[in-house]
Scaffold this motif. Structure first.
Motif, PDB file in Angstrom:
ATOM      1  N   ASN A 233       0.874  -1.172   0.000  1.00 13.50           N
ATOM      2  CA  ASN A 233       0.000   0.000   0.000  1.00 13.50           C
ATOM      3  C   ASN A 233       0.912   1.223   0.000  1.00 13.50           C
ATOM      4  OD1 ASN A 233      -1.642   2.235   0.818  1.00 13.50           O
ATOM      5  ND2 ASN A 233      -3.168   0.800   1.591  1.00 13.50           N
TER       6      ASN A 233
ATOM      7  N   THR B 139       0.069   4.342  -0.474  1.00 14.83           N
ATOM      8  CA  THR B 139      -0.559   5.568   0.012  1.00 14.83           C
ATOM      9  C   THR B 139      -0.281   5.781   1.486  1.00 14.83           C
ATOM     10  OG1 THR B 139      -2.320   5.314  -1.625  1.00 14.83           O
ATOM     11  CG2 THR B 139      -2.751   6.828   0.183  1.00 14.83           C
ATOM     12  N   LYS B 140      -0.216   4.710   2.242  1.00 20.93           N
ATOM     13  CA  LYS B 140       0.026   4.823   3.673  1.00 20.93           C
ATOM     14  C   LYS B 140       1.431   5.337   3.943  1.00 20.93           C
ATOM     15  CE  LYS B 140      -3.282   1.258   5.061  1.00 20.93           C
ATOM     16  NZ  LYS B 140      -4.253   2.241   5.571  1.00 20.93           N
TER      17      LYS B 140
ATOM     18  N   THR C  66       4.783   3.266   4.096  1.00 24.59           N
ATOM     19  CA  THR C  66       4.106   2.269   3.277  1.00 24.59           C
ATOM     20  C   THR C  66       3.978   0.959   4.055  1.00 24.59           C
ATOM     21  OG1 THR C  66       6.176   1.531   2.272  1.00 24.59           O
ATOM     22  CG2 THR C  66       4.969   3.306   1.156  1.00 24.59           C
TER      23      THR C  66
ATOM     24  N   ALA D  48      -7.007  -1.812   3.259  1.00 29.87           N
ATOM     25  CA  ALA D  48      -6.888  -0.512   2.603  1.00 29.87           C
ATOM     26  C   ALA D  48      -8.038   0.410   2.981  1.00 29.87           C
ATOM     27  CB  ALA D  48      -6.842  -0.692   1.089  1.00 29.87           C
ATOM     28  N   THR D  49      -7.759   1.699   2.919  1.00 28.18           N
ATOM     29  CA  THR D  49      -8.759   2.741   3.080  1.00 28.18           C
ATOM     30  C   THR D  49      -9.156   3.248   1.704  1.00 28.18           C
ATOM     31  OG1 THR D  49      -7.787   3.396   5.193  1.00 28.18           O
ATOM     32  CG2 THR D  49      -9.205   5.000   4.113  1.00 28.18           C
TER      33      THR D  49
ATOM     34  N   ASP E 142      -6.846   4.495  -1.492  1.00 31.41           N
ATOM     35  CA  ASP E 142      -5.471   3.985  -1.438  1.00 31.41           C
ATOM     36  C   ASP E 142      -5.052   3.361  -2.767  1.00 31.41           C
ATOM     37  OD1 ASP E 142      -5.322   4.781   1.167  1.00 31.41           O
ATOM     38  OD2 ASP E 142      -5.274   2.767   2.032  1.00 31.41           O
TER      39      ASP E 142
END
Length: 206
Positions: free
Chosen positions: A46, A48-49, A52, A65-66, A69
């Protein structure tokens, strides 16, 4: 761990049992102290976090995931069972091949609030099934798939788009949208049901 096993952990004597050619069964001493961590490698990240986060399989990555993402494939890997996508996600195939090994349903099933973008120039391959399935159960919500840059290859079809088929009243559209801005489908796009919509503005459909 995901992928082909390279070793097993022997807890009895704190050693890794290697399985590389020529070193099968050879113990490699190791020690991990409390609070420390070590990395076995990543299948999906992921990106986006922050920082990561890496995962050993796509299903876990999707679940964690949100909405909004981006998930990046880090290696070629196999998906054993279908994965439901009910949030907005980008799948960056990153030039890798993701293979669906099951003959059932589809690799990625997008419905509800699902909004999946597939990019990265890789391959989604389902030799005995369908890589991407888009379906609606609610006339007020429009699930969506955008194919931006990837090759979608299926045993029966590349993409299945299903609007209103089974719900009363049968005259009410259940909207779903497949938008193709790039990439390639090698085995056709199957579309059926009231409310099902296909927009092709780029890429190659075969």
């Amino acid at each position: 761990l995901a992928g082909d096993p390279q070793f097993t952990v022997n807890a009895a004597n704190s050693s890794l049992i290697g399985w590389e050619p020529g070193n099968e069964g050879m113990p490699i001493p190791f020690e991990v102290s409390a609070g420390e961590s070590f990395n076995f490698g990543s299948v999906v990240t992921n990106t986006t976090k922050s920082p990561t986060v890496s995962y050993c399989d796509l299903d876990t990555a999707v679940s964690a995931a949100t909405s909004g993402d981006t998930l990046r494939a880090d290696v070629d890997f196999t998906v054993p069972t279908g994965i439901a996508v009910q949030k907005a996600l980008t799948l960056n195939t990153n030039g890798k091949t993701i293979t669906y090994s099951s003959p059932n349903s589809a690799m990625l099933m997008v419905y509800g609030a699902g909004d999946l973008t597939v990019t990265g120039g890789g391959v989604l391959d389902a030799p005995d099934a369908t890589p991407l399935s888009l379906l609606s159960f609610n006339p007020a919500i429009t699930p969506k798939i955008t194919l931006a840059d990837a090759t979608i290859s299926g045993g029966f079809r590349s993409v299945s788009i299903q609007g209103h088929l089974y719900h009363n009243p049968f005259t009410e559209p259940y909207p779903v949208l497949f938008a193709m801005t790039g990439g390639t489908t090698t085995d056709g796009i199957f579309i059926q049901g009231l409310g099902a919509e296909l927009i092709v503005s780029g890429g190659t459909v075969t």
